[in-house]
Design an enzyme around this catalytic site. Structure first.
Site, PDB file in Angstrom:
ATOM      1  CE  LYS A 180       3.226   9.711   5.626  1.00  0.00           C
ATOM      2  NZ  LYS A 180       4.645  10.548   5.162  1.00  0.00           N
ATOM      3  CD  GLU A 255      -4.143   5.897  -8.325  1.00  0.00           C
ATOM      4  OE1 GLU A 255      -3.634   5.350  -8.807  1.00  0.00           O
ATOM      5  OE2 GLU A 255      -3.707   7.117  -8.319  1.00  0.00           O
ATOM      6  CB  CYS A 289      -0.786   6.150 -10.677  1.00  0.00           C
ATOM      7  SG  CYS A 289      -0.225   7.207  -8.933  1.00  0.00           S
ATOM      8  CD  GLU A 386       2.674   0.992 -10.590  1.00  0.00           C
ATOM      9  OE1 GLU A 386       3.235   0.445  -9.393  1.00  0.00           O
ATOM     10  OE2 GLU A 386       2.612   2.227 -10.911  1.00  0.00           O
TER      11      GLU A 386
HETATM   12  P1  ADP Z   1       6.428   4.587  -3.127  1.00  0.00           P
HETATM   13  O1  ADP Z   1       7.140   3.799  -2.679  1.00  0.00           O
HETATM   14  O2  ADP Z   1       6.142   5.120  -4.456  1.00  0.00           O
HETATM   15  O3  ADP Z   1       6.943   6.067  -2.195  1.00  0.00           O
HETATM   16  P2  ADP Z   1       4.849   4.258  -0.963  1.00  0.00           P
HETATM   17  O4  ADP Z   1       3.664   3.494  -0.816  1.00  0.00           O
HETATM   18  O5  ADP Z   1       5.778   3.943  -0.402  1.00  0.00           O
HETATM   19  O6  ADP Z   1       4.563   4.660  -2.289  1.00  0.00           O
HETATM   20  O7  ADP Z   1       4.196   5.760  -0.222  1.00  0.00           O
HETATM   21  C1  ADP Z   1       3.253   6.182  -0.804  1.00  0.00           C
HETATM   22  C2  ADP Z   1       2.681   7.141   1.133  1.00  0.00           C
HETATM   23  O8  ADP Z   1       2.462   6.265   1.628  1.00  0.00           O
HETATM   24  C3  ADP Z   1       3.900   8.002   1.647  1.00  0.00           C
HETATM   25  O9  ADP Z   1       3.075   9.641   2.578  1.00  0.00           O
HETATM   26  C4  ADP Z   1       4.100   7.353   3.353  1.00  0.00           C
HETATM   27  O10 ADP Z   1       4.868   7.725   3.701  1.00  0.00           O
HETATM   28  C5  ADP Z   1       3.408   6.264   2.720  1.00  0.00           C
HETATM   29  N1  ADP Z   1       3.377   5.595   4.113  1.00  0.00           N
HETATM   30  C6  ADP Z   1       4.758   4.558   3.624  1.00  0.00           C
HETATM   31  N2  ADP Z   1       4.845   2.979   4.311  1.00  0.00           N
HETATM   32  C7  ADP Z   1       3.761   3.378   5.034  1.00  0.00           C
HETATM   33  C8  ADP Z   1       3.569   2.390   6.287  1.00  0.00           C
HETATM   34  N3  ADP Z   1       3.417   1.409   6.601  1.00  0.00           N
HETATM   35  N4  ADP Z   1       1.093   3.036   6.841  1.00  0.00           N
HETATM   36  C9  ADP Z   1       1.095   4.269   6.420  1.00  0.00           C
HETATM   37  N5  ADP Z   1       1.128   5.176   5.310  1.00  0.00           N
HETATM   38  C10 ADP Z   1       3.088   4.526   4.670  1.00  0.00           C
END
Ligand code: ADP
Length: 484
Positions: A180, A255, A289, A386
């Protein structure tokens, strides 16, 4: 600007080596961070698409992929790496448009992706089990086996590198993958899936479902048939992924970023350190990161380092990704607002230098001006939170103990570096730093795919890259045979 170099339909999911429309025919728009324009549409996959992808993966695992030898898996990964290298320029251009990263940095990501495939492809038939001396009448040995279906949820900042280090290792060890990618940038994930197909990866071994985190991401993380989760992203979402892993009792690698320090001692070669001190903070516009967002400097050389870093900051060039300057835009308007609010928290701090943003830049691009704050105290929010943008803080210390206390004083522990000529100090302090990687008189060591990577504390747990990744993407079976 357009993504004319795409050779596949970006609005589809990739399942069973086919491009399929999302089940519910919902779509999202992908933006070009350099000018704010819409690049293309992508699938808004959801739990229905994830179900189909997991079924396809399961068929591959129980079918041809489950019977493919380590040698043959390695050969396929090598072919994938070769195709990635052939398409380096195309992939780099796609990534630049999608992520907003300067072309040279995107090119390095494509080369790193190929390198992961070469490394894991070459290593996988060198992973051996053991024979274990045991009681008379027994022969005992161990087998390294895949977990099964691996779910990968990745962010937008380094899609190609993160796919290489996580999907590459998973496939090498005989797992099947459902990926994903992030909703902000997913084109190279789709391109990679097509490259894998061209290289001979059988149907179902790698499936890609673009979509929102709360929909496709959450569906993948909580899917009861998924046997391993790997996640790179924010701490908040990392906690959700870990909770999903707990529900299904599956192993998880997290990570989650950092607040990585570089420690500059009085005997450091400051001119050698200088490019690393700045570049590690502004690479990919600070959206890394392992970015180094804290510079700790011995008081006796502090003013000198501030002046030299400030001079580099004022010469930084910020602009569209394809212009290939030092710093591109941030990924999104949302990310720019987050970074801007952090910059505003620095109103009470000294600005040692701020890079100029050319006012001729495309008006709707997501640009910010990189900034270096000096004389920052260790308890200021900018010294321990961060930011994920081109913001660095620099602060003085008086002795080794104080330097280590500041360096270890955040919730994170991903990467750190020591700049000192003193060998005893190098060895002593490398042990005392709470950090998954420590660099001595360098930062990042060129990002070598051979080097185990991962953090502690809020930086996450588990190790990717190197042989550790191959161990992590496999499980150990002990076979004890009783005989005469
Ligand atoms: P950022 O804030 O840097 O965009 P995220 O942690 O929100 O980082 O996103 C990293 C990945 O996690 C993306 O692929 C995002 O779609 C996914 N993601 C965000 N929310 C969820 C969730 N509730 N469950 C699973 N995956 C998620």
């Amino acid at each position: 600007m357009s993504v004319e170099s795409l050779w596949f339909d970006s609005s589809r999911c990739f399942v069973d080596n086919e491009w399929i429309a999302p089940v519910n025919h919902q779509y999202l728009e992908l933006y070009n961070p350099s000018d704010g324009s819409v690049l293309c549409q992508i699938a808004r996959g959801d739990s229905d698409d994830v179900d189909i992808a997991v079924e396809s993966a399961s068929r591959a695992l129980n079918g041809i992929w489950g019977r493919t030898s380590a040698l043959e898996r390695g050969r396929i990964l090598h072919r994938m790496g070769e195709l990635v290298l052939e398409k380096t320029e195309q992939l780099a251009r796609i990534e630049s448009l999608d992520v907003g990263k300067p072309l040279t940095q995107a090119r390095a990501d494509a080369v790193a992706l190929a390198r992961y495939l070469e490394f894991y492809g070459g290593a996988v038939d060198k992973i051996h089990g053991q024979t274990i001396p045991y009681l008379d009448g027994y022969t005992v040995y161990t087998l390294r086996e895949p977990h099964g279906i691996a779910g990968h949820i990745i962010p937008w900042n380094y899609p190609m590198q993160i796919i290489g280090r996580s999907v590459g290792a998973a496939l090498a060890m005989g797992n099947v993958s459902v990926l994903k990618p992030a909703e902000e940038a997913c084109l190279t994930a789709l391109a990679f899936a097509d490259i894998a197909r061209q290289a001979g990866l059988p149907p179902g071994v790698l499936n890609v479902i673009p979509g929102l985190g709360a929909e496709a991401g959450a569906a993948l993380a909580s899917h009861p048939s998924v046997n391993h989760l790997s996640f790179t992203g924010s701490v908040g979402v990392g906690k959700l992924i870990q909770a999903s892993a707990a529900d299904n009792i599956v192993p998880v690698t997290l990570e989650l970023g950092g607040k990585s320090p570089q420690l500059v001692f009085a005997d450091a070669d400051i001119d050698a350190a200088l490019p690393f001190l700045v570049n590690a903070g502004i690479q990919n516009a600070g959206q890394t990161c392992s970015a180094s967002s804290r510079i700790l400097v011995h008081r006796s050389v502090y003013e000198q380092v501030v002046d030299k870093m400030a001079a580099r900051y004022t010469s930084l060039r910020v602009g569209p990704a394809l212009d290939d300057l030092d710093v591109g835009p941030l990924i999104s308007a949302r990310q720019r607002a987050i970074v801007q609010s952090f910059m505003d928290k620095g109103d009470d701090l000294t600005v040692a230098a701020r890079a100029q943003v050319n006012d001729q830049l495309p008006g709707n691009g997501f640009y910010v001006s990189p900034v270096l704050f000096s004389d920052v105290s260790a308890n200021h929010p900018l010294a321990h939170e961060e930011i994920f943008g081109p913001v660095q803080v620099i602060m003085p210390f008086d002795n080794d103990d104080e330097a280590i206390a500041i360096a270890n004083g955040t919730r994170y522990g991903l990467v750190a570096s020591l700049w000192t000529q003193n060998g005893a100090r190098q060895m002593r302090l490398a042990r005392r730093l709470r950090s998954g990687q420590v660099f001595i008189n360098n930062y990042g060591a060129g990002g070598g795919v051979e080097l185990p990577f991962g953090g502690s504390g809020h930086s996450g747990h588990g190790r990717e890259k190197g042989f550790e990744a191959l161990y992590g993407f496999s499980t150990l079976k002990t076979v004890a045979a009783k005989h005469d």
